[in-house]
Scaffold this motif. Structure first.
Motif, PDB file in Angstrom:
ATOM      1  N   UNK A  90      11.677  -2.977 -12.306  1.00  0.00           N
ATOM      2  CA  UNK A  90      11.597  -2.381 -11.079  1.00  0.00           C
ATOM      3  C   UNK A  90      10.696  -2.928 -10.162  1.00  0.00           C
ATOM      4  N   UNK A  91       9.421  -2.895 -10.790  1.00  0.00           N
ATOM      5  CA  UNK A  91       8.170  -3.460 -10.045  1.00  0.00           C
ATOM      6  C   UNK A  91       8.409  -4.815  -9.854  1.00  0.00           C
ATOM      7  N   UNK A  92       8.722  -5.530 -11.012  1.00  0.00           N
ATOM      8  CA  UNK A  92       8.679  -7.105 -10.702  1.00  0.00           C
ATOM      9  C   UNK A  92       9.841  -7.280  -9.864  1.00  0.00           C
ATOM     10  N   UNK A  93      10.884  -6.750  -9.397  1.00  0.00           N
ATOM     11  CA  UNK A  93      11.901  -6.991  -8.456  1.00  0.00           C
ATOM     12  C   UNK A  93      11.366  -6.721  -7.112  1.00  0.00           C
ATOM     13  N   UNK A  94      10.255  -5.846  -6.944  1.00  0.00           N
ATOM     14  CA  UNK A  94       9.712  -5.305  -5.833  1.00  0.00           C
ATOM     15  C   UNK A  94       8.829  -6.494  -5.169  1.00  0.00           C
ATOM     16  N   UNK A  95       8.216  -6.850  -6.492  1.00  0.00           N
ATOM     17  CA  UNK A  95       7.159  -8.257  -6.092  1.00  0.00           C
ATOM     18  C   UNK A  95       7.883  -9.624  -5.855  1.00  0.00           C
ATOM     19  N   UNK A  96       8.964  -9.738  -6.329  1.00  0.00           N
ATOM     20  CA  UNK A  96       9.659 -10.787  -6.047  1.00  0.00           C
ATOM     21  C   UNK A  96      10.180 -10.517  -4.511  1.00  0.00           C
ATOM     22  N   UNK A 137       0.867  -1.258   0.030  1.00  0.00           N
ATOM     23  CA  UNK A 137       0.011  -0.099  -0.070  1.00  0.00           C
ATOM     24  C   UNK A 137       0.778   1.250  -0.157  1.00  0.00           C
ATOM     25  N   UNK A 138       2.030   1.151   0.673  1.00  0.00           N
ATOM     26  CA  UNK A 138       2.982   2.424   0.718  1.00  0.00           C
ATOM     27  C   UNK A 138       3.210   2.642  -0.624  1.00  0.00           C
ATOM     28  N   UNK A 139       3.604   1.542  -1.663  1.00  0.00           N
ATOM     29  CA  UNK A 139       4.267   1.780  -2.622  1.00  0.00           C
ATOM     30  C   UNK A 139       2.905   2.332  -3.763  1.00  0.00           C
ATOM     31  N   UNK A 140       1.471   1.832  -3.398  1.00  0.00           N
ATOM     32  CA  UNK A 140       0.649   2.367  -4.264  1.00  0.00           C
ATOM     33  C   UNK A 140      -0.485   2.588  -3.260  1.00  0.00           C
ATOM     34  N   UNK A 141      -1.057   3.583  -2.732  1.00  0.00           N
ATOM     35  CA  UNK A 141      -1.878   3.435  -1.583  1.00  0.00           C
ATOM     36  C   UNK A 141      -3.453   3.320  -2.175  1.00  0.00           C
ATOM     37  N   UNK A 142      -3.537   3.605  -3.517  1.00  0.00           N
ATOM     38  CA  UNK A 142      -4.759   3.469  -4.008  1.00  0.00           C
ATOM     39  C   UNK A 142      -5.005   2.060  -4.710  1.00  0.00           C
ATOM     40  N   UNK A 143      -4.197   1.347  -4.888  1.00  0.00           N
ATOM     41  CA  UNK A 143      -4.235   0.080  -5.529  1.00  0.00           C
ATOM     42  C   UNK A 143      -4.502  -0.960  -4.338  1.00  0.00           C
ATOM     43  N   UNK A 144      -5.322  -1.891  -4.837  1.00  0.00           N
ATOM     44  CA  UNK A 144      -5.633  -2.990  -3.738  1.00  0.00           C
ATOM     45  C   UNK A 144      -4.568  -3.919  -3.773  1.00  0.00           C
ATOM     46  N   UNK A 145      -4.340  -4.867  -2.778  1.00  0.00           N
ATOM     47  CA  UNK A 145      -3.354  -5.542  -2.508  1.00  0.00           C
ATOM     48  C   UNK A 145      -3.522  -6.821  -3.620  1.00  0.00           C
ATOM     49  N   UNK A 146      -4.555  -7.167  -4.018  1.00  0.00           N
ATOM     50  CA  UNK A 146      -4.799  -8.205  -5.039  1.00  0.00           C
ATOM     51  C   UNK A 146      -4.319  -7.542  -6.617  1.00  0.00           C
TER      52      UNK A 146
END
Lengths: 449, 492
Positions: free
Chosen positions: A330-336, A279-288
């Motif tokens: 970069x976002x992919x790395x964040x998710x890994x 959420x910190x990364x993108x407060x308005x996007x859902x976790x899913x």
């Protein structure tokens, strides 16, 4: 003291309830469903197409029909499908651009195909793609497999099927594949059916090892797999063999369909600090939404399946995919990294698919595992009596256990006959996990942790 | 004033004792357990000399205040009587003492206790009668209420309340409780303390003592104008206003007469007992209706025969059936079946308290309504000693967890024809896995064949009879392993 707290809670919720009501009065329009988020777009859905699939334009969001909403059966025990709700969900999904529906003869205790058929019958056949499977796990005889194949046409009320899958290959290796589809001549029959046009595309869904997967892909020249369905998400990418399977698929150039992008909801119900991180990364996007963007990003993916029981889940996914914003490196790395953090939690990889059910001895296997996972995520698995929240966690675990699972269906009744494990696509050693949970429950009850 | 004190104290005792029977969480017993232990008959059976002595002294000093304050059955009758008086004022009248009935009932009660067949004693004992009413009739209502709150709590994500099962443990005991309530209700509504002064053995014993009580209501003959108001408001029917005399064996020291008398002609004070007793009256047979109505209500538990289904969802689970035990099971702390039978007054306090649904009243005629153990709904869990904590009569002596885990109350017996590895051909071992003392091990059914299915063997010396194996055995409706009771418990 407990009762007093309870009364306090009732008092507070009543008070806030009233406050909200009064608060709303001056501006009655404020409750518009689309509110802050704006309306769910109807014409922005991302579509994928491949020359090998005759120009099918498939929505990146595919509707998984494994988790249709159910109602308590008005005539006795168990539950039945809530057909009105199914129709509503299907209509909404189609209106917002979804055109791929994935079911199977065994879903929702065998009622899914019929319910899906009823809902889809109300829409033009040529505008939607229907996928179903040959789920002959328990009885692979030719007779039974044939009956299952023909039954699908009847239940779905169609005269052709767009995407037909050999259901869940991989478990039991190549032997199982040959036993279920080759030796009984079913695969040859299905190839003929494809030629005749009653099956438009033939493929398989896969849960298993890299070796078996590669062996199956090697048969591409012989059978020509039109598509392959695999499990892909950011936890399995490193943790399981999802990365390897995906790379094999790219090498073979076969379009992929993604199942379990959310691991049966496990990637939306995550521990607090993971929620915070995302959420910190993108407060308005859902976790899913992170999981869905991850699954949809690779170009070779045809569609991403989601078993949406609730309208809110459907709406959230529609927003994510209308249109899909692919992840950057970069976002992919964040998710890994997020996946690696999640792996540290001792949750059991149950996705609530219920293939293990019914347990002949009456155990509610998924309910037990889900309760355990819930307690893991909420920090209610004490490790020691000295833990600061031991008493609270103990009560939450034990009271919640009795609430989610009837006493006679709890883990202590598992005899370890192991009839369930071979059905589990996630290859969980179910008796071992149930016995482990049972020992934990005993320790909590006896206060000997 | 005195009356108000009596009513206040009685309310406190009544509510607290009722709460003891309703509480299934085990929290109240720590604080209120003593209220059950000061009941006359339980104290007597527990050979609790101090309590019995104090109660006798209390009666010698103040009269039968025990009956008005401490006895829950007495207070319950006062409740009905109060309602009766609302319907019709000044409804009572003096009646002579039914001395032979009282003596006869007491004799019957003592004989019943002595010959060890306690059924009659248990029917007559006041505290037990109330226990059955509270445990069988009030507890279900309380638990349903709790379940309602648990339902709400669940929806609010609160763990403050948890759901509890409501089920009828014994149709016979339920019937007896209902009949007792109805009969006592009607008797009390119409005649006040009829039961206490004709049938109740404790009332009779305390009555004999109260004859010599130090303080008692005394009619001041100089002020009395024989208006009869006190007589018509005496629920014990013990004031003879014409002769200006009070029968102290039946007076329960309720102080109603003192509050009623407009001339302030009755005082609670000391006066020497009169030597001449009242004329003996003929036995009134109509009062015996009480016993007749206790005829047992037969109840058959319909056993649901369900079949396993394999079309998805949940397989149906067949209910377990009570096995035919040659010796019944009594909880650890009972020492022996005989000790248990001698001391237990069938008050059902342990049955209400058992959190594992193991205890239920027996339907066997020789020990009707006395609790016994059976493992269809749960087993005697190693961490629980609740029944031994609550028992007021010494039928189940206090026991520690450690002692309990080494007390053999029975032993497991294997039933080959039901055992799942042999009948279904699957691995099991659930009994061995859950045995808290490790008395069960799994061995090959054919010693020669290492691939033959494994079956349980029981080390009887180590087995304590807790029933974990029986309860968790997957064979239904009859378990493949069940516990046979022991006459005398053994410390392993």
């Amino acid at each position: 003291m407990d009762r007093r707290e309870f009364l306090k809670i009732v008092g507070i919720s009543t008070a806030t309830g009233t406050a909200t009501l009064y608060g709303c009065k001056p501006k009655p329009q404020a409750g518009d469903a689309s509110g802050e988020l704006g309306p769910v777009p109807t014409d922005k859905m991302t579509y994928r197409s491949f020359p090998s699939l005759h120009g099918d334009k498939v929505s990146i969001l595919g509707y998984g029909c494994m988790r249709w909403p159910t109602l308590a059966n008005p005539e006795g025990e168990g539950s039945i499908i809530d057909q009105d709700a199914v129709n509503e969900l299907v209509d909404y999904a189609i209106a917002h651009g979804v055109n791929y529906f994935d079911t199977a003869p065994v879903y929702v205790q065998g009622w899914s195909e019929k319910a899906t058929g009823i809902a889809l019958k109300r829409h033009p056949r040529e505008k939607i793609y229907i996928a179903t499977k040959l789920s002959n796990f328990s009885n692979p005889s030719r007779e039974n497999s044939m009956a299952m194949y023909h039954r699908s046409f009847k239940e779905l009320q169609v005269d052709y099927i767009d995407y037909y899958l050999l259901h869940s290959l991989g478990g039991g290796g190549m032997d199982n594949f040959r036993r279920r589809y080759v030796d009984n001549g079913m695969l040859d029959f299905l190839l003929e059916e494809r030629k005749a046009g009653r099956i438009r595309h033939l493929g398989f869904s896969f849960h298993g090892s890299q070796e078996v997967f590669d062996e199956l892909l090697a048969l591409h020249d012989k059978y020509h797999w039109d598509f392959v369905q695999i499990q892909l998400n950011y936890v399995d990418w490193d943790g399981s063999n999802a990365k390897g399977l995906y790379e094999s698929l790219v090498k073979a150039g076969i379009p992929g369909i993604i199942m379990e992008p959310l691991l049966g909801g496990r990637l939306s119900k995550v521990p607090d600090h993971i929620v915070g991180r995302l959420k910190q990364r993108s407060p308005e996007s859902s976790v899913a939404s992170w999981a869905f963007r991850f699954a949809g990003t690779p170009e070779i993916i045809l569609t991403v399946l989601s078993g949406m029981t609730y309208m809110e889940h459907l709406q959230d996914n529609l927003r994510t995919y209308s249109p899909l914003v692919p992840l950057n490196e970069e976002e992919k790395e964040f998710l890994y990294e997020t996946g690696r953090l999640l792996k540290q939690y001792p949750t059991i990889p149950c996705n609530d698919c219920k293939y293990c059910m019914p347990c002949p001895y009456g155990i509610d296997i998924p309910a037990i595992l889900l309760h355990y996972n819930k307690c893991v995520n909420e920090g209610n698995i004490p490790e020691d009596q000295q833990d600061a929240n031991y008493r609270k966690a103990r009560r939450a675990f034990l009271v919640g256990y009795d609430r989610s699972v009837p006493k006679l269906r709890q883990a202590n009744h598992c005899i370890g006959c192991n009839q369930c494990s071979k059905h589990c696509p996630q290859r969980i050693d179910i008796p071992r996990q149930l016995h482990r949970i049972d020992r934990f429950v005993e320790e909590l009850k006896r206060n000997t942790l | 004033m005195l009356r108000k004190i009596r009513i206040t104290l009685a309310s406190i005792f009544f509510v607290a004792i009722t709460a003891l029977f309703l509480d299934f969480t085990g929290t109240l017993h720590t604080w209120l357990g003593w209220m059950a232990q000061i009941q006359f008959l339980p104290a007597l059976l527990a050979l609790n000399v101090v309590v019995v002595a104090v109660l006798i002294l209390l009666t010698l000093l103040l009269g039968r205040v025990y009956c008005s304050i401490i006895c829950p059955l007495g207070v319950m009758q006062d409740l009905f009587a109060w309602l009766g008086k609302k319907a019709k004022r000044n409804r009572y009248s003096y009646s002579p003492e039914k001395r032979w009935l009282r003596a006869g009932m007491l004799t019957l009660f003592v004989i019943s206790l002595c010959i060890g067949s306690g059924v009659i004693a248990h029917l007559l004992a006041p505290y037990s009668a109330y226990g059955r009413i509270a445990g069988n009739l009030l507890a279900p209502l309380y638990r349903w209420g709790n379940n309602g709150l648990a339902f709400l709590a669940e929806r609010m994500g609160s763990y403050a309340f948890y759901e509890t099962e409501v089920w009828m443990r014994s149709g016979v005991t339920f019937g007896v409780a209902l009949a007792t309530l109805l009969v006592l209700g009607v008797l009390a509504w119409r005649g006040g303390r009829t039961y206490c002064n004709t049938i109740c053995p404790v009332g009779t014993v305390l009555g004999y003592i109260a004859r010599y009580t130090w303080l008692k209501p005394v009619i001041d003959t100089t002020k009395c104008n024989s208006c009869g108001l006190c007589e018509r408001n005496c629920k014990a029917a013990c004031i003879n206003s014409k002769e200006k005399k009070i029968d102290y064996t039946r007076c329960v020291a309720c102080m109603d007469c003192i509050a009623t008398c407009k001339k302030h002609g009755i005082k609670y004070m000391h006066r020497k007992a009169e030597s001449k007793a009242a004329e003996p009256a003929p036995v009134d047979t109509s009062r015996r209706t009480f016993l007749a109505t206790t005829a047992a209500v037969a109840a058959t538990t319909a056993i649901k025969a369900q079949e396993m289904k394999v079309d998805g969802g949940l397989a149906a689970i067949q209910d377990k059936v009570v096995p035919d035990r040659q010796t019944h099971l009594v909880p650890p702390g009972a020492l022996s079946a005989r000790n248990f039978a001698r001391h237990c007054t069938a008050c059902q306090l342990c049955v209400s308290a058992c959190p594992n649904d193991v205890l239920r009243p027996s339907t066997d005629l020789t020990r009707l309504m006395q609790p016994e153990m059976t493992y269809e709904r749960g087993y005697c869990r190693p961490e629980c000693t609740r029944c031994s904590e609550v028992c007021p009569t010494g039928a189940i002596r206090p026991i520690t967890r450690e002692d309990k885990s080494s007390t053999q109350i029975g032993h497991a017996v294997w039933v080959k024809k039901n055992c799942i590895p042999l009948t279904d051909g699957v691995a099991c071992g659930n009994c061995a896995r859950h045995c808290p003392v490790g008395a069960i091990q799994m061995v090959h059914s054919d010693a020669e064949d290492k691939r033959s299915p494994k079956i349980p063997v029981i080390d009887i010396e180590r087995c304590i009879g807790c029933g974990a194996c029986e309860h968790l055995c997957p064979a239904r409706p009859f378990s493949a392993i069940y516990v046979e009771g022991h006459e005398r418990h053994k410390i392993n």
